[in-house]
Design a protein around this motif. Structure first.
Motif, PDB file in Angstrom:
ATOM      1  N   MET A 201       0.811  -1.228   0.000  1.00  0.00           N
ATOM      2  CA  MET A 201       0.000   0.000   0.000  1.00  0.00           C
ATOM      3  C   MET A 201       0.840   1.272   0.000  1.00  0.00           C
TER       4      MET A 201
ATOM      5  N   LEU B  97      -3.530  -4.407  12.430  1.00  0.00           N
ATOM      6  CA  LEU B  97      -2.589  -3.698  11.556  1.00  0.00           C
ATOM      7  C   LEU B  97      -1.292  -4.487  11.466  1.00  0.00           C
ATOM      8  N   GLN B  98      -0.672  -4.369  10.310  1.00  0.00           N
ATOM      9  CA  GLN B  98       0.645  -4.988  10.129  1.00  0.00           C
ATOM     10  C   GLN B  98       1.660  -3.911   9.765  1.00  0.00           C
ATOM     11  N   CYS B  99       1.717  -3.511   8.491  1.00  0.00           N
ATOM     12  CA  CYS B  99       2.702  -2.477   8.126  1.00  0.00           C
ATOM     13  C   CYS B  99       2.279  -1.103   8.596  1.00  0.00           C
ATOM     14  N   GLY B 100       1.012  -0.937   8.898  1.00  0.00           N
ATOM     15  CA  GLY B 100       0.538   0.329   9.450  1.00  0.00           C
ATOM     16  C   GLY B 100       0.204   1.394   8.428  1.00  0.00           C
ATOM     17  N   PHE B 101       0.397   1.105   7.152  1.00  0.00           N
ATOM     18  CA  PHE B 101       0.225   2.174   6.165  1.00  0.00           C
ATOM     19  C   PHE B 101      -1.248   2.516   5.941  1.00  0.00           C
ATOM     20  N   CYS B 102      -2.096   1.483   5.908  1.00  0.00           N
ATOM     21  CA  CYS B 102      -3.525   1.738   5.709  1.00  0.00           C
ATOM     22  C   CYS B 102      -4.210   2.149   7.009  1.00  0.00           C
ATOM     23  N   THR B 103      -3.508   1.957   8.126  1.00  0.00           N
ATOM     24  CA  THR B 103      -4.133   2.009   9.446  1.00  0.00           C
ATOM     25  C   THR B 103      -4.799   3.342   9.796  1.00  0.00           C
ATOM     26  N   CYS B 135      -6.447  -2.731   2.273  1.00  0.00           N
ATOM     27  CA  CYS B 135      -5.304  -3.179   3.071  1.00  0.00           C
ATOM     28  C   CYS B 135      -4.693  -4.372   2.345  1.00  0.00           C
ATOM     29  N   ARG B 136      -3.391  -4.376   2.137  1.00  0.00           N
ATOM     30  CA  ARG B 136      -2.750  -5.504   1.483  1.00  0.00           C
ATOM     31  C   ARG B 136      -2.222  -6.505   2.511  1.00  0.00           C
ATOM     32  N   CYS B 137      -2.109  -6.097   3.763  1.00  0.00           N
ATOM     33  CA  CYS B 137      -1.395  -6.940   4.732  1.00  0.00           C
ATOM     34  C   CYS B 137      -2.281  -7.914   5.490  1.00  0.00           C
ATOM     35  N   THR B 138      -3.425  -7.457   5.974  1.00  0.00           N
ATOM     36  CA  THR B 138      -4.132  -8.193   7.034  1.00  0.00           C
ATOM     37  C   THR B 138      -5.183  -9.163   6.531  1.00  0.00           C
TER      38      THR B 138
HETATM   39  S1  FES Z   1      -1.562  -2.992   7.479  1.00  0.00           S
HETATM   40 FE1  FES Z   1      -0.330  -2.852   5.679  1.00  0.00          FE
HETATM   41  S2  FES Z   1      -1.764  -2.171   4.236  1.00  0.00           S
HETATM   42 FE2  FES Z   1      -2.995  -2.526   5.939  1.00  0.00          FE
END
Ligand code: FES
Ligand code: FES
Lengths: 787, 157
Positions: A201, B97-103, B135-138
């Protein structure tokens, strides 16, 4: 159990900053005097550049510099490299065309880098980029994977006749042919593994600063592996010597492979900041990510299985044409070869396997690793083929898998395709998954769905993958240009808190928590006193970074080894302080004690003594700070069975994933909450590939899917909640007993979904992405056939 | 250039902007509030969601000058001395949340969902309402749980 140690679902340490908006991503960093860069990109898939006129752009407001490939070449900046050699069937290394970071005379895909425009503001740079006048002579473009090497195609690179990068046959061809000749039945399937755009993202970004006082370049990058970037940019691109180049990967908003590679923009920004003696910032937008991030997958294959009368697999034969795009990205060559063909045994005891991979160039963006890298392609092919075999033999898909599983007592198991699987209990995972999915209740659910006019289907996928990349000796033999150990440093400060430096990089995986748990567990230090530091070549000694689910399996062990050294040293210091023999000192729960007495000191006191060594054992160095490198002896082999259940609306072709169950073997879990999150994300990625995502170029090489309007990312309402469980085994090769979990979902899911849809429709095969249109057409056809 | 003034997270702010400056740029570049992210260029991803006059808005899709005089809340405006906002806490507790970018965008959208749908949210409502946030991570599983738990916690406070 230590409440914050191994096995505890500790809340993540990194979350606080992300939740209050204090993450520190590359685009969040601004420095005094910074300029802004925009890249001029090729609008053509294939063209000669007859001239570039920068005068209009140079005269535009705020413009500081416009630089092209000629400037780059004049400064001796080397082309981008591919780090893994694959030997082609003529005995020569793969064909490696030059990959200049800014085009020199020719562009080879839409989005290829032509010039960098640097201005005081981003808007000014963008406006000026429009004024760079490039004179193109457009050439015919080669786009389609399957026909790229056909005779009569336009040749893209002089060094690569027929657009072939390599032909790579692998396995016992004669043995396989003999087995096919004598087989009871041969099942065959043609299939396509659809091209994906990886889409973390956070778009890629770079910020370069040059310090003329120290002659040092500092590059903040969206990278999964800062040390790999530094090594490649120094050793191969001549950007700056390693000791004069600092690469920082701050918070990174997801990677999934796309941020492993060394990209043109990164090299050019690093070079330009020194050239103009001002900081240069480039922040890619989403369109640029679609155009110029390395893409994933893109295979066209034929797979065949020879069976005996009981459905036992006798031999498998695979032909694959893999698209590598216009140039070779950093690890591209190994993805459709070593990371693919070496996994073609799957979970089965198929004794003979032969594959031929032809890797081709096309006028599309470079293709490289994307979550799973080669293993999803292998798994999709094997698990689709196994379902075809089941249909041809009239066996239940679960039954044919069971008949061919590698037996539990056969581990470690040497496959016919190089890999030696460490541990596994494939029937256990299958049983548990079938229970979790209520497999036996499926036919009743299908009946009920039918009464509502819906077609319900169920699909299995029993995958295995190779993680913990990787043993340096093994990858060296295969042609990798680097070692793949991992490094760690565990440093006590005099007051007893701990800093853990790791060469891996966390961009969502939660290393700051998982690695702190490891140290908390081993050294008995409260978790709040442990800080994990990563992502900066000036702070961490070395590291190969994070990909291939290697961070815990390789990097975690390096941390544990550094902790071992601290304990050994601490015993000497404690023995002296407690006036005992070193051999009598025991260490447990953070305390050094004299066996059989109540004399003890805790590890913080030992650390203090090491830094304030007023009374100290002779011959022992002061300080309490150890480092370690770990190089594994084997890959690790996570495996599992995923079961997907879908409902198809035959009138609209819409597929709903109604139930998804996954049972995985990741070995020991350090933080089950984080592992589960990784599985969820991987499954979503895999369901995305199966149902929604398909990167598509038109015949002239224009990217049709260049935004989220056209490229369908999985969204919350495309997915169900997932049922997750585990069937762990103990991998003997890994000192922590861990296997890696980051890619499993993306590997296991696509065949589970497609098997379920094929089952629902009663068709032999349907290609990914199974969009409503594709599914509707297949449903119509199936209805016509059965009518 | 024109001058805009607005209230951001309870504080009066003003700045000089071009007419083409987006609200998200004003927040990130003029005010240094980099918690609001930009993940796309087609108003699709929701990484930039903030509240303007109490309603969720994609701040990449609004000009700074359109927000003149508005009351803006960003992710930076949620936590206080006492700690995280219940929705932020729910994201942490449920590993949303993982990478936190969409958070930040997810949390701001979640609050808007609660404002419009109340504190007892079923899974399908949350999934439909999150349609504008990628979100790409969760894989969304834990985000959905977090939004439900956060909604409940807000009702109890
Ligand atoms: S936590 Fe990485 S894009 Fe949602
Ligand atoms: S940045 Fe993607 S919707 Fe605003």
């Amino acid at each position: 159990m230590n409440e914050n140690g191994i096995g505890a679902s500790v809340r993540r340490k990194e979350d606080q900053r992300f939740l209050i908006g204090k993450g520190n991503y590359t685009d969040d960093i601004n420095v005094a005097g910074q300029t802004h860069a925009v890249f001029v990109r090729s609008p053509h898939a294939h063209a000669e550049i007859k001239g570039i006129d920068c005068s209009g752009a140079l005269a535009a407001p705020g413009v500081v510099a416009v630089l092209t490939g000629d400037d780059l070449a004049a400064d001796g900046i080397g082309p981008l490299i591919c780090g893994v050699t694959v030997t082609s069937d003529d005995g020569e290394p793969h064909r490696a065309p030059a990959h200049p970071a800014l085009a020199q005379g020719k562009v080879n895909y839409v989005g290829d880098h032509v010039a960098i425009v640097i201005a005081e503001t981003r808007a000014q740079a963008r406006d000026a980029a429009e004024l760079v006048d490039v004179d193109y002579n457009v050439l015919p473009a080669v786009i389609d994977t399957g026909s790229a090497a056909d005779s009569g195609q336009q040749q893209i690179h002089e060094v690569a006749p027929d657009n072939v990068c390599y032909n790579w046959p692998f396995g016992d061809k004669d043995g396989v042919e003999a087995a096919f000749a004598g087989a009871h039945k041969v099942s065959k399937l043609d299939l396509v593994n659809n091209r994906m755009v990886t889409n973390p993202m956070e778009p890629r970004a770079a910020l370069g600063e040059y310090n003329p006082g120290t002659d040092e370049i500092t590059l903040h990058l969206t990278t999964q592996n800062p040390h790999v970037h530094r090594l490649v940019l120094s050793a191969f691109n001549q950007l700056a010597p390693e000791h004069k180049l600092r690469v920082v990967g701050p918070d990174v908003g997801g990677g999934f492979g796309a941020k492993i590679f060394v990209y043109a923009e990164e090299l050019v920004v690093g070079w330009a900041c020194r050239k103009i003696k001002r900081p240069v910032k480039w922040n890619g937008d989403r369109t640029e990510a679609f155009l110029a991030d390395a893409h994933g997958r893109d295979h066209v294959s034929t797979a065949e299985m020879a069976m005996d009368e009981n459905g036992k697999f006798l031999a498998m034969r695979v032909q694959t044409q893999a698209n590598l795009g216009a140039y070779l990205s950093t690890f591209s060559t190994m993805v459709p070869s070593y990371l693919y063909a070496f996994l073609l045994a799957g979970q089965y005891s198929t004794p003979l396997i032969y594959s031929e991979v032809k890797a081709v160039f096309t006028n599309t963006a470079p293709v490289d690793a994307c979550r799973g890298a080669g293993r999803p392609e292998a798994t999709y092919l094997v698990e689709r083929l196994v379902d075809i075999c089941a249909a041809d033999m009239g066996l239940d898909p679960a039954e044919i898998r069971r008949r061919n599983f590698i037996p539990v007592d056969a581990f470690p198991y040497q496959t016919p395709v190089v890999q030696c699987y460490d541990s596994g209990d494939y029937p256990a995972a299958l049983d548990k998954a079938m229970e979790l999915a209520d497999y036996s209740g499926f036919s009743a659910r299908a009946e009920e769905a039918k009464s509502r006019g819906k077609l319900r289907g169920i699909g299995l996928s029993s995958y295995v993958e190779a993680c913990g990349i990787a043993p340096s000796a093994a990858v060296g033999q295969l042609g990798a240009g680097v070692g793949l150990w991992e490094s760690a440093q565990v440093r006590f400060n005099p007051t007893g808190n701990v800093q853990v430096f790791t060469g891996t990089h966390s961009h969502g995986q939660g290393h700051e928590t998982t690695f702190a748990q490891l140290v908390c567990d081993q050294l008995g230090v409260p978790i709040e006193n442990i800080e994990v530091i990563h992502g900066d070549t000036a702070k961490t000694q070395f590291g190969m970074g994070t990909y291939g689910s290697r961070s815990l399996a390789v990097g975690g062990v390096a941390i544990a080894r550094a902790c071992d050294k601290l304990i050994a040293k601490g015993k000497k210091i404690a023995a002296h302080a407690l006036e005992a023999a070193e051999g009598d000192i025991e260490f447990a729960d953070g305390n050094f004690s004299v066996a059989g007495t109540d004399k003890a000191m805790n590890i913080a006191e030992v650390a203090f003594t090491a830094y304030v060594p007023h009374s100290y054992p002779e011959g022992v160095e002061p300080g309490f700070d150890e480092n370690a490198f770990f190089d594994p002896t084997n890959f690790s082999f996570p495996a599992g069975t995923h079961i997907c259940e879908v409902e198809v609306d035959p009138d609209t072709g819409v597929v709903e994933v109604v139930k998804y169950s996954a049972v995985d073997d990741f070995g020991r879990l350090i933080n089950p909450m984080i592992v589960e999150g990784q599985v969820h994300g991987g499954i979503a990625h895999g369901v995305g590939q199966a149902l929604l995502e398909g990167c598509s170029y038109d015949s002239e090489g224009q990217l049709i899917t260049a935004s989220y309007m056209d490229y369908a990312m999985p969204r919350a309402d495309n997915l169900p909640s997932f049922d997750i469980d585990y069937a762990p085994t103990n991998p003997p090769d890994n000192p922590l007993g861990v296997k890696g979990c980051g890619e499993a979902g993306a590997i296991g899911a696509p065949p589970a979904v497609i098997n379920a849809i094929s089952n629902a429709l009663g068709v032999r095969h349907i290609d990914m992405p199974a969009t409503p249109e594709t599914v509707w057409r297949a449903a119509q056809q199936a209805a016509a056939v059965s009518a | 250039m024109s001058t805009v003034s607005m209230t951001v997270n309870g504080e009066a702010v003003c700045g000089e902007v071009e007419s083409r400056t987006l609200l998200v740029q004003f927040l990130r570049e003029n005010l240094g509030l980099t918690g609001t992210h930009v993940g796309c260029d087609t108003s699709q991803c929701g990484a930039c969601v903030i509240h303007v006059n109490g309603k969720s808005v994609k701040s990449c899709t609004m000009l700074a000058i359109q927000a003149d005089g508005a009351d803006v809340t960003t992710i930076e405006g949620l936590a206080n001395e006492a700690g995280l906002h219940p929705m932020q806490q729910a994201f942490m507790d449920n590993h949303g949340l993982q990478c936190g970018f969409c958070t930040p965008g997810m949390v701001m959208s979640a609050l808007d969902i609660v404002n419009r749908n109340g504190h007892e949210l079923d899974e399908s409502t949350v999934r439909k309402e999150l349609e504008g946030n990628i979100c790409r991570c969760t894989g969304y599983h834990n985000i959905v749980k977090a939004v439900q738990a956060g909604a409940k916690a807000m009702g109890g406070s």
